[in-house]
Structure formats: C-alpha cells, structure tokens
Write an enzyme that holds these catalytic residues in place. Structure first.
Site, PDB file in Angstrom:
ATOM      1  CB  ILE A 121     -26.136   7.920  36.380  1.00 42.18           C
ATOM      2  CG1 ILE A 121     -26.256   7.377  34.946  1.00 42.18           C
ATOM      3  CG2 ILE A 121     -27.450   8.415  36.901  1.00 42.18           C
ATOM      4  CD1 ILE A 121     -27.012   6.065  34.852  1.00 42.18           C
ATOM      5  CE1 TYR A 183     -29.602   4.913  37.968  1.00 38.43           C
ATOM      6  CE2 TYR A 183     -31.537   3.524  38.334  1.00 38.43           C
ATOM      7  CZ  TYR A 183     -30.885   4.494  37.594  1.00 38.43           C
ATOM      8  OH  TYR A 183     -31.503   5.052  36.499  1.00 38.43           O
TER       9      TYR A 183
HETATM   10  N1  LIG Z   1     -31.130   4.040  29.865  1.00 37.36           N
HETATM   11  C1  LIG Z   1     -32.090   3.635  30.683  1.00 37.36           C
HETATM   12  O1  LIG Z   1     -32.643   2.548  30.570  1.00 37.36           O
HETATM   13  C2  LIG Z   1     -32.547   4.532  31.780  1.00 37.36           C
HETATM   14  C3  LIG Z   1     -33.666   4.164  32.532  1.00 37.36           C
HETATM   15  C4  LIG Z   1     -34.106   4.995  33.551  1.00 37.36           C
HETATM   16  C5  LIG Z   1     -33.448   6.174  33.803  1.00 37.36           C
HETATM   17  N2  LIG Z   1     -32.360   6.507  33.077  1.00 37.36           N
HETATM   18  C6  LIG Z   1     -31.646   7.738  33.413  1.00 37.36           C
HETATM   19  O2  LIG Z   1     -31.324   8.452  32.248  1.00 37.36           O
HETATM   20  C7  LIG Z   1     -30.109   9.161  32.439  1.00 37.36           C
HETATM   21  C8  LIG Z   1     -29.154   8.871  31.304  1.00 37.36           C
HETATM   22  O3  LIG Z   1     -28.951   7.481  31.206  1.00 37.36           O
HETATM   23  P1  LIG Z   1     -28.190   6.839  29.946  1.00 37.36           P
HETATM   24  O4  LIG Z   1     -28.657   5.447  29.809  1.00 37.36           O
HETATM   25  O5  LIG Z   1     -28.279   7.768  28.809  1.00 37.36           O
HETATM   26  O6  LIG Z   1     -26.681   6.800  30.514  1.00 37.36           O
HETATM   27  P2  LIG Z   1     -25.283   6.676  29.718  1.00 37.36           P
HETATM   28  O7  LIG Z   1     -25.504   6.455  28.279  1.00 37.36           O
HETATM   29  O8  LIG Z   1     -24.455   5.696  30.477  1.00 37.36           O
HETATM   30  O9  LIG Z   1     -24.654   8.128  29.909  1.00 37.36           O
HETATM   31  C9  LIG Z   1     -24.191   8.557  31.149  1.00 37.36           C
HETATM   32  C10 LIG Z   1     -23.479   9.878  30.968  1.00 37.36           C
HETATM   33  O10 LIG Z   1     -22.941  10.295  32.230  1.00 37.36           O
HETATM   34  C11 LIG Z   1     -21.546  10.578  32.077  1.00 37.36           C
HETATM   35  N3  LIG Z   1     -20.837  10.279  33.333  1.00 37.36           N
HETATM   36  C12 LIG Z   1     -20.564   9.069  33.880  1.00 37.36           C
HETATM   37  N4  LIG Z   1     -19.868   9.204  35.018  1.00 37.36           N
HETATM   38  C13 LIG Z   1     -19.694  10.539  35.193  1.00 37.36           C
HETATM   39  C14 LIG Z   1     -19.014  11.322  36.169  1.00 37.36           C
HETATM   40  N5  LIG Z   1     -18.389  10.754  37.210  1.00 37.36           N
HETATM   41  N6  LIG Z   1     -19.015  12.664  36.036  1.00 37.36           N
HETATM   42  C15 LIG Z   1     -19.634  13.260  34.994  1.00 37.36           C
HETATM   43  N7  LIG Z   1     -20.289  12.578  34.033  1.00 37.36           N
HETATM   44  C16 LIG Z   1     -20.316  11.231  34.132  1.00 37.36           C
HETATM   45  C17 LIG Z   1     -21.096   9.688  30.919  1.00 37.36           C
HETATM   46  O11 LIG Z   1     -19.967  10.211  30.254  1.00 37.36           O
HETATM   47  P3  LIG Z   1     -18.438   9.894  30.664  1.00 37.36           P
HETATM   48  O12 LIG Z   1     -18.336   8.449  30.905  1.00 37.36           O
HETATM   49  O13 LIG Z   1     -17.700  10.410  29.478  1.00 37.36           O
HETATM   50  O14 LIG Z   1     -18.144  10.732  31.878  1.00 37.36           O
HETATM   51  C18 LIG Z   1     -22.303   9.785  30.003  1.00 37.36           C
HETATM   52  O15 LIG Z   1     -22.253  10.964  29.218  1.00 37.36           O
HETATM   53  C19 LIG Z   1     -29.597   8.753  33.816  1.00 37.36           C
HETATM   54  O16 LIG Z   1     -29.966   9.716  34.777  1.00 37.36           O
HETATM   55  C20 LIG Z   1     -30.332   7.454  34.075  1.00 37.36           C
HETATM   56  O17 LIG Z   1     -30.489   7.182  35.450  1.00 37.36           O
HETATM   57  C21 LIG Z   1     -31.888   5.716  32.076  1.00 37.36           C
END
Ligand SMILES: NC(=O)c1ccc[n+]([C@@H]2O[C@H](COP(=O)([O-])OP(=O)(O)OC[C@H]3O[C@@H](n4cnc5c(N)ncnc54)[C@H](OP(=O)(O)O)[C@@H]3O)[C@@H](O)[C@H]2O)c1
Ligand SMILES: *[C@@H]1O[C@H](CO)[C@@H](O)[C@H](O)[C@H]1NC(C)=O
Ligand SMILES: *[C@@H]1O[C@H](CO)[C@@H](O)[C@H](O)[C@H]1NC(C)=O
Length: 296
Positions: A121, A183
């Site tokens: 995301i 989002y």
């Molecule tokens: N954490 C929560 O509370 C939560 C809750 C509900 C759903 N989710 C879902 O779970 C999933 C993962 O969330 P997370 O919390 O693990 O997120 P995160 O730690 O912020 O990781 C996001 C990943 O996406 C990559 N990314 C960001 N911008 C990008 C781009 N333009 N192109 C390609 N890659 C990109 C980032 O790497 P780079 O910056 O290196 O590109 C990173 O590897 C998401 O789909 C989110 O919506 C999370």
C-alpha cells in the site's frame, strides 16, 4: 422461490460449516513447501513477515518494494530461514512499466507461479478528507489498480498451477471508516473487483482461489505510527497475522478475518450478501461463461 431455496441451502450450509470448523487444523506447512510465491510490499511489516513464514516452510519467494537495501536484507534472511530460493525485484507500483513487467520477471525467477500475495500500500495519513485529489489518485493507483494489473499478468500462470491469489485488505475495506476515506475506497474496490473475479472463476471453471484478508489493527511500525493519538484499539502481532494470511491462502478460503474481535467475524461474513451473490448469478446467460481455462 425454487431458485431461492436452491441458493439458500448451499449458502446456509457453507456459513454453518464455516462457523463449526474454522479449518484451522487442516493446514500444514508442507502445503507451501516448494511453492512459488510472490509477496508484494515485503520490505517491512506484514509482507516481510509473510516472506519469513514462507521461507521457514521451504517455499520459493520473490519479494518486492521500492527499497533495495531492505529487500536485500529480507532476501538473505529468507535464505537463512530455509527458503527453497529467494529473490527480490526493486520498483514502485506507481510505475506502470514496472508493474506491467513485474509478474513475468518474478515468475521467470520462480519458474512459474503458485501464489500471488498482494499486500503493498502507499502511505496515506489519517486525516479528514479535504479534497486532495492527487492523494486519492495515488492511493487508487497503488492500492487498487496495480493489484489488477498484477493479477491480469498472473492469471494464465495461476490457472496452469491451480494457484491462488491472496489480497490483503482491512476492516476499512468492509466497514466505512472516518479519517481514511481514500484508503477505505481502495480497499472496498479490491473487495468489489476480486469478489467478482472469484465469481467469474467459479462460473468459468478456472481453478484459481481468491482469498480476501480482512485485517484489524496490526502492530507494524507504519500502523502504530499512523494511529498514535488518533485511535485506541488493541493491535495484533504481525508475525501471527502473516501466518494466518498464508494459512487462509493455502486452504483456499474465500475470506479470512484477523485482528478483529471474534464477535465481529459473523457480522463481517455478511450471509445476505453471499446469498445474493449466488442468487443473482442465475440470471446471467450461461453461454457467456465459456471456459477461460488455459491448456497446461
Ligand atoms: N498494519 C495494520 O494495522 C493493517 C491493518 C489493516 C490492513 N492492513 C494491510 O496490510 C498490508 C500491509 O500493511 P503493513 O502495515 O505491513 O504496511 P507497511 O509496513 O507500511 O508496508 C508496506 C509495504 O509496501 C511497500 N510500498 C509502499 N509504497 C510502495 C509503492 N509505491 N510501490 C511498491 N511498494 C510500496 C513498502 O516498501 P517501500 O516503502 O520500500 O516501497 C512496504 O514494503 C496492507 O495492505 C494494509 O492495508 C494493515
Ligand atoms: C489441477 O487440479 C486438477 C483437478 O484436481 C488436477 O487434475 C490437475 O492435475 C491439477 N494441476 C496441477 C498443475 O496441480
Ligand atoms: C483445484 O486445485 C486444488 C489445488 O491444486 C485442488 O486441490 C482441487 O482439487 C482443484 N479443484 C478442481 C475442481 O479442479
């Protein structure tokens, strides 16, 4: 009326079965051993953890994000943990050329494809919507459109391997949520697209499973920083979350719920919607659903 019962019985059956057995016991790590898996957004957070769980199970993995340095570390760690192979591809899912060529490049490294885990995301601050259209466009491009592009490229490969698409979504993709309207819209769009695609696969006998993962608050650095002072809700561990997503994908479940209170699950399951989904399928001209299956 007959039509209604025809649909109602299997749907009620499915819901009941879902309640009674959560199919937890049916999963074994051997199910993912030797599987060829792409995990997007895997430089940190839940995606990184999924790469490690896959590595421990002996899968082949390709990880991707924009940061080479982080991906290098994730790849080395995957090899230490026992991955059958581990590679990374660096690029942004905002970049059309990268997104369009990514699956072909990754599947070449993997020698095919069994599972596509769509998880990345773009960052999106929690704030009231004040008309920032550039942000809305970026969020839709990265969180939704790139998922569709990757899926279109992966479909022939997955169809050949009886593979799986795993889409990581959120409570905000099922329940309207203030402060994250763009989002939330992108996650609702994923549900609309991928749940419709699942129907198409079912009606055209394409044996590719589509798993939508509905997550509550997970303790990744990004999420913890984003909600600080804005929301108080218990968070669930990213390590376990990663495993639960892979488990649901391997079991070919349609939806999984993790990190939300247990009492929310039957509400999220929305049996009314499921019933209508099956019922309305019957109104379509069956001749349109010619097999899309590609020859092995
Ligand atoms: N954490 C929560 O509370 C939560 C809750 C509900 C759903 N989710 C879902 O779970 C999933 C993962 O969330 P997370 O919390 O693990 O997120 P995160 O730690 O912020 O990781 C996001 C990943 O996406 C990559 N990314 C960001 N911008 C990008 C781009 N333009 N192109 C390609 N890659 C990109 C980032 O790497 P780079 O910056 O290196 O590109 C990173 O590897 C998401 O789909 C989110 O919506 C999370
Ligand atoms: C896909 O599933 C079908 C039906 O179970 C089976 O006949 C076929 O061998 C499977 N193909 C692969 C590549 O696993
Ligand atoms: C679909 O593929 C899965 C995984 O290979 C297999 O277990 C199942 O039997 C297949 N189903 C059909 C209807 O081909």
């Amino acid at each position: 009326m007959a039509l209604m019962w025809k649909a109602l019985l299997p749907v009620l059956g499915i819901c009941l079965a879902h309640y009674l057995y959560s199919a937890r016991d049916a999963f074994t790590p051997a199910m993912l051993q030797g599987k060829r898996v792409i995990v997007t957004g895997s430089s940190m957070g839940i995606g990184e953890q999924m790469a490690y769980r896959l590595a421990e199970m002996g899968a082949h993995v390709v990880v991707t994000s924009r940061s080479q340095e982080a991906l290098q570390k994730v790849t080395s760690r995957c090899l230490e943990l026992g991955a059958a192979s581990a590679h990374y591809l660096v690029g942004s899912m905002e970049d059309k050329a990268f997104t369009e060529s990514f699956v072909a490049r990754a599947s070449e490294l993997l020698g095919g494809l069994d599972m596509l885990v769509l998880n990345h995301i773009t960052s999106c601050p929690m704030s009231l919507f004040r008309g920032d259209m550039n942000m809305v466009r970026r969020v839709m491009e990265v969180n939704f459109l790139s998922y569709v592009t990757l899926t279109a490229a992966a479909e022939p490969l997955l169809s050949r391997s009886n593979g799986s698409i795993v889409v990581v979504s959120s409570l905000a993709g099922k329940v309207p949520t203030p402060l994250v309207a763009p989002y939330s819209a992108s996650k609702f769009a994923l549900d609309g697209f991928f749940s419709s695609l699942r129907r198409e696969y079912s009606m055209t006998k394409v044996n590719v499973s589509v798993t939508l993962c509905v997550l509550g608050l997970i303790d990744t650095n990004t999420a913890m920083r984003a909600v600080e002072g804005i929301m108080s809700m218990p968070s669930a561990p990213k390590e376990e979350c990663a495993l639960e997503i892979l488990r649901a994908g391997a079991l070919r479940q349609e939806e999984m719920y993790y990190g939300a209170s247990t009492w929310m699950s039957p509400l999220l399951m929305n049996p009314g919607r499921k019933l209508l989904e099956v019922l309305l399928s019957d109104y379509f001209n069956a001749n349109l659903f010619v097999s899309k299956k590609t020859d092995p």
